[in-house]
Design a protein around this motif. Structure first.
Motif, short mmCIF file in Angstrom:
data_model
loop_
_atom_site.label_atom_id
_atom_site.label_comp_id
_atom_site.label_asym_id
_atom_site.label_seq_id
_atom_site.Cartn_x
_atom_site.Cartn_y
_atom_site.Cartn_z
N ARG A 1 -4.44 2.35 -9.59
CA ARG A 1 -4.65 2.29 -8.15
C ARG A 1 -6.13 2.04 -7.81
N THR B 1 5.14 10.19 2.87
CA THR B 1 3.90 9.75 2.22
C THR B 1 3.38 10.77 1.21
N LEU C 1 3.19 8.75 -7.22
CA LEU C 1 2.18 7.79 -7.67
C LEU C 1 1.17 8.45 -8.61
N ILE D 1 -1.80 -0.80 -5.55
CA ILE D 1 -0.98 -0.29 -6.65
C ILE D 1 -0.61 -1.45 -7.56
N THR E 1 5.55 10.48 -1.90
CA THR E 1 5.18 9.21 -2.56
C THR E 1 3.85 9.37 -3.28
N SER E 2 2.90 10.05 -2.66
CA SER E 2 1.59 10.27 -3.27
C SER E 2 1.72 11.06 -4.57
N CYS F 1 0.86 -1.18 0.00
CA CYS F 1 0.00 0.00 0.00
C CYS F 1 0.90 1.24 0.00
N GLN F 2 0.31 2.39 -0.20
CA GLN F 2 1.09 3.62 -0.33
C GLN F 2 1.93 3.90 0.91
N ARG F 3 1.38 3.69 2.08
CA ARG F 3 2.11 3.96 3.32
C ARG F 3 3.34 3.07 3.44
#
Length: 122
Positions: free
Chosen positions: A85, A67, A74, A98, A70-71, A55-57
């Motif tokens: 996503r 984060t 993404l 993802i 990263t967001s 997951c993103q975290r």
């Protein structure tokens, strides 16, 4: 009395070395990937392929980025059509899983060759 500075510490020197290596990799990718993918974007694709259910975290932890950074990365990859996503559930939480698209796999292969070539030159 001999005064000690942080600049002379092992921690400072390791941090500086890491930043220099990061900048060198980014510069190399910028030159050889012809703007198709950045070093950070390649690292994300590579990490997602290694950890398909990330997951993103957790991805942010793997790539040592915040984060929010990263967001943004993404979102850029999603806009380029390199990842998707879809919404998924992880326990009681709603997460955006993802997945790397076919175009993402092709570009990852191209970028992986750049990374291998770079490793051989060092």
């Amino acid at each position: 009395m001999d005064k000690k500075n942080c600049i002379n510490s092992l921690f400072y020197n390791i941090g500086q070395t890491a930043r220099i290596c990061q900048a060198f990799c980014e510069s190399y990718f910028k030159e050889y990937a012809r703007g198709e993918i950045s070093y950070d974007e390649f690292i994300i694709l590579d990490t997602v392929l290694c950890y398909p259910d990330v997951c993103q975290r957790d991805l942010a932890k793997h790539i040592l980025k915040g984060t929010s950074h990263t967001s943004k990365l993404l979102a850029t990859l999603e806009k380029k059509g390199l990842i998707e996503r879809p919404i998924d559930k992880k326990g009681n939480r709603i997460v955006r899983k993802i997945t790397v698209t076919d175009n993402g796999l092709i570009l990852h292969s191209f970028a992986a060759q750049i990374a291998l070539d770079f490793s051989e030159k060092i």
